[in-house]
Write an enzyme that holds these catalytic residues in place. Structure first.
Site, PDB file in Angstrom:
ATOM      1  N   SER A 155       0.847  -1.197   0.000  1.00 51.95           N
ATOM      2  CA  SER A 155       0.000   0.000   0.000  1.00 51.95           C
ATOM      3  C   SER A 155       0.883   1.249   0.000  1.00 51.95           C
ATOM      4  O   SER A 155       1.683   1.422  -0.926  1.00 51.95           O
ATOM      5  CB  SER A 155      -0.959  -0.041   1.188  1.00 51.95           C
ATOM      6  OG  SER A 155      -1.966   0.933   1.067  1.00 51.95           O
ATOM      7  N   ASP A 258      -8.213  -3.173  -7.282  1.00 49.70           N
ATOM      8  CA  ASP A 258      -7.641  -2.838  -5.984  1.00 49.70           C
ATOM      9  C   ASP A 258      -8.636  -2.005  -5.177  1.00 49.70           C
ATOM     10  O   ASP A 258      -9.143  -0.975  -5.634  1.00 49.70           O
ATOM     11  CB  ASP A 258      -6.337  -2.064  -6.171  1.00 49.70           C
ATOM     12  CG  ASP A 258      -5.685  -1.735  -4.852  1.00 49.70           C
ATOM     13  OD1 ASP A 258      -4.913  -2.569  -4.349  1.00 49.70           O
ATOM     14  OD2 ASP A 258      -5.968  -0.648  -4.297  1.00 49.70           O
ATOM     15  N   HIS A 307      -7.026  -5.577  -1.315  1.00 51.78           N
ATOM     16  CA  HIS A 307      -5.917  -4.629  -1.222  1.00 51.78           C
ATOM     17  C   HIS A 307      -4.846  -5.195  -0.302  1.00 51.78           C
ATOM     18  O   HIS A 307      -5.122  -5.502   0.855  1.00 51.78           O
ATOM     19  CB  HIS A 307      -6.419  -3.286  -0.696  1.00 51.78           C
ATOM     20  CG  HIS A 307      -5.362  -2.219  -0.609  1.00 51.78           C
ATOM     21  ND1 HIS A 307      -4.678  -1.761  -1.725  1.00 51.78           N
ATOM     22  CD2 HIS A 307      -4.869  -1.526   0.445  1.00 51.78           C
ATOM     23  CE1 HIS A 307      -3.825  -0.825  -1.354  1.00 51.78           C
ATOM     24  NE2 HIS A 307      -3.911  -0.665  -0.044  1.00 51.78           N
TER      25      HIS A 307
END
Length: 332
Positions: A155, A258, A307
């Site tokens: 991330s 995502d 994610h």
């Protein structure tokens, strides 16, 4: 058999420039592996903030551990890529595994020191935290002698790899540094729904990053920064813009749908309506095209809505054509 837990110990950095948003000392968690020549350096993720309002909201929403080290636990449980169990981490379980904690809210780019005239009451020192952590690991844990280093993150940590990959490789001149980006390849195309941008979740990536770059005093890839006009410098943390300037071998993991990208584009749950599904399918096509246009040669991009993957204990069970991310990356 029952797998034993992997425990990483907290190390706070002594470098006075390596501080969190609130000025407390930054740090990392580490477990020394049985193979002293191999390291995993993992950048923690956790969003970002770009002004007084968004940083205040970030603190108030219960994320002070992403802005301060004052309440960090002395140990953490390492899972996925940070595990010492071969069943969870088949190729790097013997490595020394390090998670550099994210507490600068600047996508690992900042060099901003708090001064009396600062527009916000926060430090943004992500770039310096990386440098200080690597120096400490070289001096105290054998990183200087490492032959193989996996530089990775998820991330915001995955985004932070893009501006820092070559700089970290230069800091480790006798090591083979390879980069694995987990869920950090964001796009700046037209959103499904434009948010207010008072807080990061309601911003497109280009809106939030461009605001952050005005206050973080970012340090990014030199080739990229030399090629971008000042108002587009934030693109040095956006995958397909940044990738062509990276010299260090870099592999990309990104879900086709995502969840964080969808959220920034105005779809905050799994796409359901016809219009949302049409947008999501177009976004997935755009994503695939950016892999090609940027010259990415190592990509693992499953057709899922999710994610991040690297710290999930079952991360090796996610497969494309019978091969897991760990298998494909190892072969690559």
């Amino acid at each position: 058999s029952v797998c034993s837990a992997t425990i990483l110990d907290l190390v706070l950095l002594k470098d006075p420039g390596a501080v969190c948003n609130d000025g407390s000392q930054a740090g990392y968690y580490i477990e020394k592996g049985s193979n002293p020549k191999t390291f995993v350096l993992y950048l923690q993720g956790g969003g970002y903030c770009f002004d007084n309002t968004s940083c205040g909201l970030r603190w108030g929403k219960g994320a002070p551990n992403l802005m301060s080290s004052l309440h960090w636990e002395k140990t953490m449980n390492g899972q996925g890529i940070l595990s010492s169990n071969a069943s969870q981490n088949p190729y790097w379980y013997e490595a020394t595994r390090v998670m550099i904690n994210y507490c600068s809210s600047d996508l690992w780019t900042g060099s901003k020191t708090l001064t009396p005239n600062s527009p916000t009451p926060w430090f943004y020192k992500g770039s310096e935290i990386i440098s200080a952590a690597i120096s400490d690991l070289k001096d105290n844990y054998g990183l200087r002698e490492a032959t193989d280093v996996l530089f990775t993150g998820s991330s915001a940590g995955g985004i932070g790899l893009l501006p820092n990959a070559d700089r970290v490789a230069e800091m480790l001149p006798t090591s083979k540094v390879t980069v694995l980006v987990d869920s950090g390849w964001f796009l700046d195309f037209k959103p499904y729904k434009q948010g207010s941008c008072k807080d990061v979740p309601d911003c497109t990536e280009q809106q939030g990053m461009s605001r952050g770059y005005k206050i973080w005093e970012p340090i990014v890839n030199k080739g990229c920064s030399a090629s971008m006009p000042p108002d587009k410098l934030y693109q040095c943390t956006l995958g397909y813009h940044a990738f062509p300037f990276i010299k260090t071998d870099t592999f990309i993991f990104q879900y086709q749908f995502d969840g964080a990208q969808m959220g920034h584009d105005g779809i905050h749950e799994s796409p359901k309506s016809g219009a949302e599904l049409i947008y999501a399918q177009k976004a997935a096509k755009n994503l695939t095209e950016t892999f090609r246009s940027s010259g990415a040669k190592g990509v693992f991009s499953p057709s899922c809505y999710f994610h991040t993957v690297l710290r999930v204990p079952s991360w090796t069970s996610l497969k494309i054509a019978g091969k897991s991310l760990a298998d494909v990356f190892h072969m690559w």
